[in-house]
Design a protein around this motif. Sequence first.
Motif, PDB file in Angstrom:
ATOM      1  N   LYS A 234       0.953  -1.181   0.025  1.00 14.52           N
ATOM      2  CA  LYS A 234      -0.015  -0.041   0.121  1.00 14.52           C
ATOM      3  C   LYS A 234       0.984   1.269   0.019  1.00 14.52           C
ATOM      4  CE  LYS A 234      -3.681  -2.595   2.418  1.00 14.52           C
ATOM      5  NZ  LYS A 234      -4.921  -2.633   1.877  1.00 14.52           N
ATOM      6  N   LEU A 235       0.596   2.166  -0.867  1.00 16.28           N
ATOM      7  CA  LEU A 235       1.430   3.311  -0.892  1.00 16.28           C
ATOM      8  C   LEU A 235       1.422   4.512   0.035  1.00 16.28           C
ATOM      9  CD1 LEU A 235       0.853   4.539  -4.665  1.00 16.28           C
ATOM     10  CD2 LEU A 235       2.744   3.508  -3.844  1.00 16.28           C
TER      11      LEU A 235
ATOM     12  N   GLN B 136       2.225  11.760   1.427  1.00 16.83           N
ATOM     13  CA  GLN B 136       1.754  11.021   0.132  1.00 16.83           C
ATOM     14  C   GLN B 136       2.147  11.808  -0.881  1.00 16.83           C
ATOM     15  OE1 GLN B 136      -2.057   9.799   1.122  1.00 16.83           O
ATOM     16  NE2 GLN B 136      -1.658   7.704   1.006  1.00 16.83           N
ATOM     17  N   GLY B 137       1.943  13.265  -0.830  1.00 14.15           N
ATOM     18  CA  GLY B 137       2.237  14.144  -1.921  1.00 14.15           C
ATOM     19  C   GLY B 137       3.642  13.909  -2.482  1.00 14.15           C
ATOM     20  N   THR B 138       4.524  14.096  -1.423  1.00 11.87           N
ATOM     21  CA  THR B 138       5.935  13.627  -2.004  1.00 11.87           C
ATOM     22  C   THR B 138       6.224  12.291  -2.762  1.00 11.87           C
ATOM     23  OG1 THR B 138       6.724  14.933   0.055  1.00 11.87           O
ATOM     24  CG2 THR B 138       8.126  13.365  -0.994  1.00 11.87           C
TER      25      THR B 138
ATOM     26  N   PHE C 106       6.730   9.242  -7.783  1.00  6.43           N
ATOM     27  CA  PHE C 106       6.104   8.115  -8.522  1.00  6.43           C
ATOM     28  C   PHE C 106       4.588   8.265  -8.610  1.00  6.43           C
ATOM     29  CE2 PHE C 106       9.932   6.907  -6.176  1.00  6.43           C
ATOM     30  CZ  PHE C 106      10.524   6.545  -6.981  1.00  6.43           C
ATOM     31  N   PRO C 107       4.204   8.735  -9.711  1.00  5.44           N
ATOM     32  CA  PRO C 107       2.717   9.054  -9.830  1.00  5.44           C
ATOM     33  C   PRO C 107       1.718   7.796  -9.774  1.00  5.44           C
ATOM     34  CG  PRO C 107       3.685   9.224 -11.857  1.00  5.44           C
ATOM     35  CD  PRO C 107       4.874   8.933 -10.888  1.00  5.44           C
ATOM     36  N   THR C 108       2.249   6.583 -10.072  1.00  7.75           N
ATOM     37  CA  THR C 108       1.430   5.252  -9.659  1.00  7.75           C
ATOM     38  C   THR C 108       2.242   4.390  -8.948  1.00  7.75           C
ATOM     39  OG1 THR C 108       2.116   4.145 -11.968  1.00  7.75           O
ATOM     40  CG2 THR C 108       0.409   5.822 -12.028  1.00  7.75           C
ATOM     41  N   ARG C 109       1.484   3.156  -8.471  1.00  2.00           N
ATOM     42  CA  ARG C 109       2.105   2.273  -7.772  1.00  2.00           C
ATOM     43  C   ARG C 109       2.920   1.425  -8.751  1.00  2.00           C
ATOM     44  NH1 ARG C 109      -0.629  -2.896  -6.662  1.00  2.00           N
ATOM     45  NH2 ARG C 109       0.134  -3.680  -4.517  1.00  2.00           N
ATOM     46  N   GLU C 110       2.498   1.308 -10.017  1.00  2.00           N
ATOM     47  CA  GLU C 110       3.270   0.564 -10.945  1.00  2.00           C
ATOM     48  C   GLU C 110       4.669   1.152 -11.402  1.00  2.00           C
ATOM     49  OE1 GLU C 110      -0.031   1.294 -11.212  1.00  2.00           O
ATOM     50  OE2 GLU C 110      -0.522  -0.943 -10.997  1.00  2.00           O
TER      51      GLU C 110
ATOM     52  N   GLU D 234      10.412   1.050 -10.664  1.00  2.00           N
ATOM     53  CA  GLU D 234      11.633   1.443 -10.196  1.00  2.00           C
ATOM     54  C   GLU D 234      12.596   0.729  -9.407  1.00  2.00           C
ATOM     55  OE1 GLU D 234      14.819   3.934 -10.639  1.00  2.00           O
ATOM     56  OE2 GLU D 234      13.237   3.749 -11.878  1.00  2.00           O
ATOM     57  N   VAL D 235      11.847   0.025  -8.286  1.00  2.00           N
ATOM     58  CA  VAL D 235      12.338  -0.677  -7.387  1.00  2.00           C
ATOM     59  C   VAL D 235      13.121  -2.141  -8.145  1.00  2.00           C
ATOM     60  CG1 VAL D 235      11.815  -2.408  -5.529  1.00  2.00           C
ATOM     61  CG2 VAL D 235      10.728  -0.143  -5.543  1.00  2.00           C
TER      62      VAL D 235
END
Length: 185
Positions: free
Chosen positions: A32-33, A44-46, A51-55, A60-61
């Motif tokens: 969960k983000l 959460q804004g940062t 990273f605009p999406t979970r994907e 990137e990980v």
Amino acid sequence: MDSTRRRADAADNRARIIHAAREALAQADEVKLNAIAKRAGVGQGTLYRHFPTREALLAEVYREDVDELVAAAPKLLAEHDPLTALARWFDRLVEYAEVKRGVLAAVETAVWKDLSAHSLGPIGDALTVLLNAGKVDGTIRPDVDARDVILLVGYLTRLEQEEWTTRARPLLDVILNGLRREENT
């Protein structure tokens, strides 16, 4: 605050977010983000600015893990004999595969295809460096290549989370032993 300090803060936040996401992937099937933002110590804004999406975060990980795994091969060869270097690289592969399991479960097919293209070539290249060094010094069988090993270790993504610690490294030991060149006695 000057722009250099803002960039440094942003880079630090990004790194903390990726680290928190990597830890979350290793510890849970669902990521969960908001929990990642909290773990990273950012709002959460940062998180969403980076990273605009979970994907995007999970991709990137994955990319960073691939890059670290690839970079480890020549470093390990500089410090160890080829067979030991390969064994230590397999240890890192276990960590990479554990994160990969979480990413596979979470990332859409289109993103996964892009990630696969990013990883399979470089990982195969790193593995080839390790295998070739072992072939040169006579510790690795001459009849194996990186594709053989990649096919064999592909099973790691099929392990259940509860069996990960008891099976992943022991199974890689089986593969490592199978790669050893038999001594003529």
